[in-house]
Write an enzyme that holds these catalytic residues in place. Structure first.
Site, PDB file in Angstrom:
ATOM      1  N   ARG A  26       0.810  -1.213   0.000  1.00 23.02           N
ATOM      2  CA  ARG A  26       0.000   0.000   0.000  1.00 23.02           C
ATOM      3  C   ARG A  26       0.851   1.273   0.000  1.00 23.02           C
ATOM      4  O   ARG A  26       0.524   2.244  -0.683  1.00 23.02           O
ATOM      5  CB  ARG A  26      -0.943   0.006   1.212  1.00 23.02           C
ATOM      6  CG  ARG A  26      -1.910   1.166   1.185  1.00 23.02           C
ATOM      7  CD  ARG A  26      -3.076   1.000   2.154  1.00 23.02           C
ATOM      8  NE  ARG A  26      -4.149   1.897   1.766  1.00 23.02           N
ATOM      9  CZ  ARG A  26      -4.624   2.885   2.519  1.00 23.02           C
ATOM     10  NH1 ARG A  26      -4.130   3.090   3.719  1.00 23.02           N
ATOM     11  NH2 ARG A  26      -5.597   3.646   2.075  1.00 23.02           N
ATOM     12  N   HIS A  57       0.562   4.197  -2.658  1.00 26.98           N
ATOM     13  CA  HIS A  57       0.196   5.584  -2.301  1.00 26.98           C
ATOM     14  C   HIS A  57       1.281   6.597  -2.620  1.00 26.98           C
ATOM     15  O   HIS A  57       0.985   7.762  -2.863  1.00 26.98           O
ATOM     16  CB  HIS A  57      -0.229   5.674  -0.838  1.00 26.98           C
ATOM     17  CG  HIS A  57      -1.675   5.383  -0.649  1.00 26.98           C
ATOM     18  ND1 HIS A  57      -2.481   6.033   0.256  1.00 26.98           N
ATOM     19  CD2 HIS A  57      -2.494   4.517  -1.291  1.00 26.98           C
ATOM     20  CE1 HIS A  57      -3.720   5.560   0.176  1.00 26.98           C
ATOM     21  NE2 HIS A  57      -3.742   4.636  -0.745  1.00 26.98           N
ATOM     22  N   HIS A  89      -6.330  -5.538  -3.277  1.00 25.58           N
ATOM     23  CA  HIS A  89      -7.253  -5.805  -2.171  1.00 25.58           C
ATOM     24  C   HIS A  89      -7.466  -7.296  -1.890  1.00 25.58           C
ATOM     25  O   HIS A  89      -8.336  -7.648  -1.100  1.00 25.58           O
ATOM     26  CB  HIS A  89      -8.576  -5.059  -2.381  1.00 25.58           C
ATOM     27  CG  HIS A  89      -8.429  -3.581  -2.169  1.00 25.58           C
ATOM     28  ND1 HIS A  89      -9.430  -2.673  -2.424  1.00 25.58           N
ATOM     29  CD2 HIS A  89      -7.385  -2.845  -1.700  1.00 25.58           C
ATOM     30  CE1 HIS A  89      -8.986  -1.442  -2.145  1.00 25.58           C
ATOM     31  NE2 HIS A  89      -7.754  -1.523  -1.717  1.00 25.58           N
ATOM     32  N   TRP A 102     -10.550  -8.366   2.843  1.00 27.73           N
ATOM     33  CA  TRP A 102     -11.359  -8.659   1.649  1.00 27.73           C
ATOM     34  C   TRP A 102     -11.402 -10.161   1.364  1.00 27.73           C
ATOM     35  O   TRP A 102     -12.292 -10.637   0.673  1.00 27.73           O
ATOM     36  CB  TRP A 102     -10.754  -7.961   0.433  1.00 27.73           C
ATOM     37  CG  TRP A 102     -10.848  -6.476   0.417  1.00 27.73           C
ATOM     38  CD1 TRP A 102     -11.860  -5.743  -0.173  1.00 27.73           C
ATOM     39  CD2 TRP A 102      -9.926  -5.514   0.953  1.00 27.73           C
ATOM     40  NE1 TRP A 102     -11.590  -4.387  -0.019  1.00 27.73           N
ATOM     41  CE2 TRP A 102     -10.416  -4.222   0.659  1.00 27.73           C
ATOM     42  CE3 TRP A 102      -8.721  -5.623   1.653  1.00 27.73           C
ATOM     43  CZ2 TRP A 102      -9.754  -3.048   1.048  1.00 27.73           C
ATOM     44  CZ3 TRP A 102      -8.058  -4.461   2.045  1.00 27.73           C
ATOM     45  CH2 TRP A 102      -8.577  -3.193   1.739  1.00 27.73           C
TER      46      TRP A 102
HETATM   47 FE1  CCH Z   1      -6.367   0.030  -1.273  1.00 28.00          FE
HETATM   48  N1  CCH Z   1      -7.275   0.582   0.491  1.00 28.00           N
HETATM   49  N2  CCH Z   1      -7.562   1.300  -2.301  1.00 28.00           N
HETATM   50  N3  CCH Z   1      -5.386  -0.432  -2.974  1.00 28.00           N
HETATM   51  N4  CCH Z   1      -5.115  -1.162  -0.192  1.00 28.00           N
HETATM   52  C1  CCH Z   1      -6.972   0.116   1.739  1.00 28.00           C
HETATM   53  C2  CCH Z   1      -6.061  -0.860   2.061  1.00 28.00           C
HETATM   54  C3  CCH Z   1      -5.214  -1.466   1.136  1.00 28.00           C
HETATM   55  C4  CCH Z   1      -8.578   2.061  -1.779  1.00 28.00           C
HETATM   56  C5  CCH Z   1      -8.866   2.234  -0.425  1.00 28.00           C
HETATM   57  C6  CCH Z   1      -8.264   1.521   0.600  1.00 28.00           C
HETATM   58  C7  CCH Z   1      -5.647   0.058  -4.226  1.00 28.00           C
HETATM   59  C8  CCH Z   1      -6.747   0.835  -4.572  1.00 28.00           C
HETATM   60  C9  CCH Z   1      -7.619   1.402  -3.669  1.00 28.00           C
HETATM   61  C10 CCH Z   1      -4.102  -1.938  -0.723  1.00 28.00           C
HETATM   62  C11 CCH Z   1      -3.644  -1.914  -2.033  1.00 28.00           C
HETATM   63  C12 CCH Z   1      -4.232  -1.178  -3.056  1.00 28.00           C
HETATM   64  C13 CCH Z   1      -7.792   0.793   2.703  1.00 28.00           C
HETATM   65  C14 CCH Z   1      -7.750   0.567   4.198  1.00 28.00           C
HETATM   66  C15 CCH Z   1      -8.600   1.661   2.002  1.00 28.00           C
HETATM   67  C16 CCH Z   1      -9.664   2.580   2.565  1.00 28.00           C
HETATM   68  C17 CCH Z   1      -6.578   1.286   4.873  1.00 28.00           C
HETATM   69  C18 CCH Z   1      -6.532   1.000   6.356  1.00 28.00           C
HETATM   70  O1  CCH Z   1      -7.541   1.234   7.024  1.00 28.00           O
HETATM   71  O2  CCH Z   1      -5.467   0.553   6.842  1.00 28.00           O
HETATM   72  C19 CCH Z   1      -9.318   2.684  -2.862  1.00 28.00           C
HETATM   73  C20 CCH Z   1     -10.511   3.603  -2.690  1.00 28.00           C
HETATM   74  C21 CCH Z   1      -8.727   2.253  -4.027  1.00 28.00           C
HETATM   75  C22 CCH Z   1      -9.124   2.538  -5.428  1.00 28.00           C
HETATM   76  O3  CCH Z   1     -10.248   2.846  -5.749  1.00 28.00           O
HETATM   77  C23 CCH Z   1      -4.607  -0.367  -5.124  1.00 28.00           C
HETATM   78  C24 CCH Z   1      -4.527   0.009  -6.603  1.00 28.00           C
HETATM   79  C25 CCH Z   1      -3.723  -1.138  -4.399  1.00 28.00           C
HETATM   80  C26 CCH Z   1      -2.461  -1.832  -4.816  1.00 28.00           C
HETATM   81  C27 CCH Z   1      -2.243  -2.324  -5.999  1.00 28.00           C
HETATM   82  C28 CCH Z   1      -3.575  -2.815   0.301  1.00 28.00           C
HETATM   83  C29 CCH Z   1      -2.489  -3.874   0.131  1.00 28.00           C
HETATM   84  C30 CCH Z   1      -4.274  -2.513   1.488  1.00 28.00           C
HETATM   85  C31 CCH Z   1      -4.114  -3.185   2.855  1.00 28.00           C
HETATM   86  C32 CCH Z   1      -3.142  -2.446   3.723  1.00 28.00           C
HETATM   87  C33 CCH Z   1      -2.964  -3.070   5.096  1.00 28.00           C
HETATM   88  O4  CCH Z   1      -2.454  -2.360   5.966  1.00 28.00           O
HETATM   89  O5  CCH Z   1      -3.321  -4.224   5.321  1.00 28.00           O
END
Ligand code: CCH
Length: 296
Positions: free
Chosen positions: A44, A48, A177, A193
């Site tokens: 992530r 970001h 996700h 997820w």
């Molecule tokens: Fe994401 N993401 N993401 N995401 N994401 C969150 C967590 C992860 C969105 C929102 C969220 C991508 C696209 C999107 C990861 C990878 C990717 C969270 C929770 C939100 C909200 C954060 C928390 O509370 O810790 C949205 C909206 C979009 C697009 O529409 C893309 C692209 C990727 C990578 C290819 C990953 C991995 C996580 C988990 C992080 C963790 O700490 O476990």
């Protein structure tokens, strides 16, 4: 044009493989994170720091992974970056240990390492990003807002700013996700997820199609929960991939064909990490060996 020039690789491949190995060994050793791995939060962080790129930015503040600006409080305070300090802190010792390693290179390499060590595909990677100053911090609202529920919104981020196709955005979001979870104290959302949040899989796509997703009954933000186990989640933006017919056909494709899903993801995640950067011809894409492949 909206690109920045990377410097020529300052280290040979073997040096970057060493940094990769250090990160991978730390991932293996430190399991005091939910689900037992810091891998997802590294994936992530890499996304970001790259996802702030805007290909049409007239102000010339391009964002993206190049400038390593998430080391500044101003960018850490973007509400969409809540929870990512953990990942920065995890990688910080390697910034100190290795000279001539920029934050942009370190954070993107962290994402590549995490994907590969969590059984994902090989991700091509190139070095040469440079740490720039505070004036390179991108404005807020470039990273996606999970409460939005239209295809138009998702496309405005992933196509409008980042230049990806429908198929590429579906692949990025769905494989991303498969990993990790939402944290109430970070984003306000809650839960994983998939049932295997430390493995890179196409399970997100299968679950999105096969499960009956209902709005969760709770005091928190609007999110969806699966009717069978009530232990999984989908964000409003995730549900768009099922509702929008142009997105849905790719969800169906990736649910059926895991091999294609993984090879497409490898290609598109690699390009995400390089948005807005021009690399010199002398910098060839690097492909790292996993710890397992090296017998480590
Ligand atoms: Fe994401 N993401 N993401 N995401 N994401 C969150 C967590 C992860 C969105 C929102 C969220 C991508 C696209 C999107 C990861 C990878 C990717 C969270 C929770 C939100 C909200 C954060 C928390 O509370 O810790 C949205 C909206 C979009 C697009 O529409 C893309 C692209 C990727 C990578 C290819 C990953 C991995 C996580 C988990 C992080 C963790 O700490 O476990």
């Amino acid at each position: 044009t909206n690109v920045r020039e990377a410097s020529a690789a300052v280290k040979p491949f073997e040096e970057y493989q060493k940094i990769y190995n250090d990160i991978a060994e730390k991932l293996r050793e430190e399991d005091d994170r939910d689900d037992g791995s810091y891998g997802p939060v590294l994936v992530r962080l890499a996304w970001h720091c790259s996802g702030t790129y805007d290909q049409n930015d007239p102000s010339q503040n391009k964002g993206g992974s190049y400038a390593g600006t998430m080391r500044f409080q101003q960018e850490q305070d973007d509400p969409e970056n809540a929870g990512l300090k953990v990942a920065q802190d995890f990688l910080e010792p390697f910034k100190t240990k290795y000279s001539n390693l920029s934050y942009g290179d370190l954070w993107t390499l962290g994402g590549v390492c995490a994907i590969q060590e969590l059984s994902g595909p090989k991700i091509k990677w190139r070095p040469g990003r440079k740490d720039l100053g505070l004036d390179a911090v991108p404005p807020y609202h470039r990273l996606p807002d999970a409460s939005q529920e239209t295809g138009e919104y998702v496309r405005s981020v992933f196509n409008g700013r980042l230049g990806f196709t429908d198929q590429e955005m579906v692949c990025l979001i769905g494989v991303g996700h498969a990993l990790g979870r939402c944290h109430v104290d970070a984003s306000g959302y809650d839960g994983p997820w998939t049932f295997s949040p430390t493995m890179v899989t196409n399970d997100f796509f299968k679950l999105l199609l096969d499960e009956d997703w209902k709005i969760r009954d709770w005091d928190g933000k609007k999110q969806y929960t699966d009717s069978s186990t009530k232990s999984l989640m989908m964000l409003p933006t995730d549900m768009v991939l099922k509702k929008d017919s142009k997105f849905r056909k790719y969800v169906e494709l990736y649910a059926k064909d895991e091999e294609k899903c993984m090879s497409d993801f490898a290609d598109v995640y690699s390009r995400l990490l390089e948005r807005g950067i021009k690399f010199p011809d002398s910098t060839k894409p690097m492909v790292f060996k996993t710890l397992e492949e090296q017998g480590l």
